[in-house]
Design a protein around this motif. Sequence first.
Motif, mmCIF file in Angstrom:
data_model
loop_
_atom_site.group_PDB
_atom_site.id
_atom_site.type_symbol
_atom_site.label_atom_id
_atom_site.label_comp_id
_atom_site.label_asym_id
_atom_site.label_seq_id
_atom_site.Cartn_x
_atom_site.Cartn_y
_atom_site.Cartn_z
ATOM 1 N N CYS A 102 0.817 -1.218 0.000
ATOM 2 C CA CYS A 102 0.000 0.000 0.000
ATOM 3 C C CYS A 102 0.846 1.260 0.000
ATOM 4 C CB CYS A 102 -0.958 -0.016 1.186
ATOM 5 S SG CYS A 102 -2.314 -1.172 0.948
ATOM 6 N N LEU A 103 1.927 1.260 0.738
ATOM 7 C CA LEU A 103 2.766 2.455 0.834
ATOM 8 C C LEU A 103 3.734 2.576 -0.340
ATOM 9 C CD1 LEU A 103 3.483 4.895 2.573
ATOM 10 C CD2 LEU A 103 5.111 3.456 3.791
ATOM 11 N N GLY A 104 4.240 1.473 -0.838
ATOM 12 C CA GLY A 104 5.312 1.548 -1.823
ATOM 13 C C GLY A 104 4.984 1.115 -3.239
ATOM 14 N N SER A 105 3.742 0.810 -3.520
ATOM 15 C CA SER A 105 3.403 0.212 -4.808
ATOM 16 C C SER A 105 3.707 1.090 -6.011
ATOM 17 C CB SER A 105 1.937 -0.200 -4.822
ATOM 18 O OG SER A 105 1.121 0.918 -4.520
ATOM 19 N N PHE A 106 3.740 2.403 -5.832
ATOM 20 C CA PHE A 106 4.049 3.288 -6.955
ATOM 21 C C PHE A 106 5.501 3.762 -6.949
ATOM 22 C CE2 PHE A 106 -0.496 3.397 -7.098
ATOM 23 C CZ PHE A 106 -0.774 3.504 -8.448
ATOM 24 N N ILE A 107 6.283 3.277 -5.984
ATOM 25 C CA ILE A 107 7.686 3.679 -5.903
ATOM 26 C C ILE A 107 8.613 2.469 -6.046
ATOM 27 C CG2 ILE A 107 9.454 4.689 -4.395
ATOM 28 C CD1 ILE A 107 7.200 6.374 -3.163
ATOM 29 N N VAL A 108 8.349 1.422 -5.290
ATOM 30 C CA VAL A 108 9.232 0.253 -5.248
ATOM 31 C C VAL A 108 9.474 -0.363 -6.633
ATOM 32 C CG1 VAL A 108 9.549 -2.060 -4.273
ATOM 33 C CG2 VAL A 108 8.686 -0.214 -2.836
ATOM 34 N N PRO A 109 8.462 -0.463 -7.514
ATOM 35 C CA PRO A 109 8.741 -1.062 -8.824
ATOM 36 C C PRO A 109 9.766 -0.295 -9.662
ATOM 37 C CG PRO A 109 6.381 -1.001 -8.421
ATOM 38 C CD PRO A 109 7.036 -0.192 -7.337
ATOM 39 N N TYR A 110 10.011 0.974 -9.330
ATOM 40 C CA TYR A 110 10.925 1.794 -10.123
ATOM 41 C C TYR A 110 12.296 1.983 -9.483
ATOM 42 C CZ TYR A 110 6.582 2.650 -12.512
ATOM 43 O OH TYR A 110 5.408 2.473 -13.181
ATOM 44 N N LEU A 111 12.514 1.393 -8.324
ATOM 45 C CA LEU A 111 13.799 1.560 -7.645
ATOM 46 C C LEU A 111 14.966 1.059 -8.487
ATOM 47 C CD1 LEU A 111 12.950 0.589 -3.953
ATOM 48 C CD2 LEU A 111 13.388 2.873 -4.890
ATOM 49 N N GLU A 112 14.798 -0.121 -9.085
ATOM 50 C CA GLU A 112 15.886 -0.698 -9.884
ATOM 51 C C GLU A 112 16.212 0.183 -11.093
ATOM 52 O OE1 GLU A 112 17.155 -5.002 -11.807
ATOM 53 O OE2 GLU A 112 15.241 -4.781 -10.778
ATOM 54 N N ASP A 134 -2.426 1.064 -2.314
ATOM 55 C CA ASP A 134 -3.236 2.259 -2.091
ATOM 56 C C ASP A 134 -2.918 3.259 -3.195
ATOM 57 O OD1 ASP A 134 -4.367 1.223 0.150
ATOM 58 O OD2 ASP A 134 -3.368 2.554 1.566
ATOM 59 N N VAL A 135 -3.826 3.383 -4.144
ATOM 60 C CA VAL A 135 -3.565 4.283 -5.275
ATOM 61 C C VAL A 135 -3.761 5.744 -4.907
ATOM 62 C CG1 VAL A 135 -3.954 2.526 -7.037
ATOM 63 C CG2 VAL A 135 -5.875 3.876 -6.220
ATOM 64 N N HIS A 136 -4.294 6.012 -3.709
ATOM 65 C CA HIS A 136 -4.443 7.404 -3.283
ATOM 66 C C HIS A 136 -3.137 7.990 -2.749
ATOM 67 C CE1 HIS A 136 -5.292 5.380 0.642
ATOM 68 N NE2 HIS A 136 -4.581 6.380 1.108
ATOM 69 N N LYS A 137 -2.166 7.150 -2.428
ATOM 70 C CA LYS A 137 -0.931 7.677 -1.844
ATOM 71 C C LYS A 137 -0.063 8.376 -2.889
ATOM 72 C CE LYS A 137 -0.665 5.084 2.355
ATOM 73 N NZ LYS A 137 -1.658 4.027 2.367
ATOM 74 N N GLY A 144 -8.564 7.239 0.073
ATOM 75 C CA GLY A 144 -9.248 5.997 0.409
ATOM 76 C C GLY A 144 -9.325 5.003 -0.729
ATOM 77 N N THR A 145 -8.770 5.330 -1.887
ATOM 78 C CA THR A 145 -8.837 4.424 -3.030
ATOM 79 C C THR A 145 -7.727 3.383 -2.929
ATOM 80 O OG1 THR A 145 -9.662 6.238 -4.379
ATOM 81 C CG2 THR A 145 -8.924 4.274 -5.539
ATOM 82 N N SER A 146 -8.127 2.126 -2.961
ATOM 83 C CA SER A 146 -7.181 1.017 -2.855
ATOM 84 C C SER A 146 -7.528 -0.058 -3.869
ATOM 85 C CB SER A 146 -7.239 0.398 -1.459
ATOM 86 O OG SER A 146 -6.869 1.334 -0.490
ATOM 87 N N THR A 147 -6.580 -0.934 -4.081
ATOM 88 C CA THR A 147 -6.836 -2.086 -4.928
ATOM 89 C C THR A 147 -6.141 -3.295 -4.320
ATOM 90 O OG1 THR A 147 -6.766 -2.938 -7.204
ATOM 91 C CG2 THR A 147 -4.844 -1.706 -6.459
ATOM 92 N N ILE A 148 -6.656 -4.450 -4.631
ATOM 93 C CA ILE A 148 -5.987 -5.690 -4.250
ATOM 94 C C ILE A 148 -5.911 -6.550 -5.503
ATOM 95 C CG2 ILE A 148 -8.121 -6.758 -3.425
ATOM 96 C CD1 ILE A 148 -6.287 -8.237 -1.331
ATOM 97 N N TYR A 181 -20.782 4.131 -3.160
ATOM 98 C CA TYR A 181 -19.900 4.213 -4.326
ATOM 99 C C TYR A 181 -18.698 3.285 -4.106
ATOM 100 C CZ TYR A 181 -17.549 7.328 -1.114
ATOM 101 O OH TYR A 181 -16.946 7.851 -0.008
ATOM 102 N N HIS A 182 -18.183 2.739 -5.171
ATOM 103 C CA HIS A 182 -17.104 1.761 -5.040
ATOM 104 C C HIS A 182 -15.772 2.220 -5.607
ATOM 105 C CE1 HIS A 182 -20.332 -1.101 -4.059
ATOM 106 N NE2 HIS A 182 -19.395 -1.589 -3.298
ATOM 107 N N TYR A 183 -15.611 3.505 -5.900
ATOM 108 C CA TYR A 183 -14.300 3.886 -6.415
ATOM 109 C C TYR A 183 -13.183 3.635 -5.428
ATOM 110 C CZ TYR A 183 -14.273 8.384 -3.943
ATOM 111 O OH TYR A 183 -14.265 9.353 -2.986
ATOM 112 N N PRO A 184 -13.430 3.621 -4.087
ATOM 113 C CA PRO A 184 -12.288 3.359 -3.206
ATOM 114 C C PRO A 184 -11.797 1.914 -3.233
ATOM 115 C CG PRO A 184 -13.961 4.615 -2.048
ATOM 116 C CD PRO A 184 -14.560 4.138 -3.332
ATOM 117 N N ILE A 185 -12.539 1.005 -3.833
ATOM 118 C CA ILE A 185 -12.145 -0.402 -3.813
ATOM 119 C C ILE A 185 -12.133 -0.911 -5.248
ATOM 120 C CG2 ILE A 185 -12.748 -2.719 -3.014
ATOM 121 C CD1 ILE A 185 -14.151 -1.087 -0.675
#
Length: 188
Positions: A102-112, A134-137, A144-148, A181-185
Amino acid sequence: MVPVTAHAAFDKAAEYFKIKLRHASIDPISLKVDVHSVSRLINKNTVMVISLPPRDIATFANNVRYQIAGSAPNFPFGIIDDITALSRIAIRRKVPLHVDACLGSFIVPYLEKAGYATEPFDFRLEGVSSISCDVHKYGFAPKGTSTIMYRTKSDRKYQYFIAPDWLGGIYASPSMAGSRYHYPILPY
């Protein structure tokens, strides 16, 4: 089973569903989850439920005996757990492994790509069965928008509540939010 550094939302879910959540210790030097602690805590009575509607808990528990989780990265220290080692434990013990990204999903993939040493934390590891994000981070989505994400469709089916015989028609929901509404999930 989660590391002591896992997000408090795991404790909240366990309390809601009256499930005893077991916490694995962390290594005092690396601040990563102690994989030996994880291995010792696994037993046949341990179940960790993530994002499941109440109706499916019994079905899930009958099909998945227990699940372990790791963070990429964890919230308190920003440290990525040894997901490779947790994946090996998951494979050896035949249990699903959830990665809380949730915290690193938009950063960790680009570290390498940015020149930093990193290790895989995602579906490239055979033992990883689900990943939360967590796509809101850092994804510029509403708060509050998240995905699994699930490795297989068979795991994803436990995400949904479906009442096919309701007098108002078929009712289906991917979350406890019901008809809100379901945009957060965003299950994928």
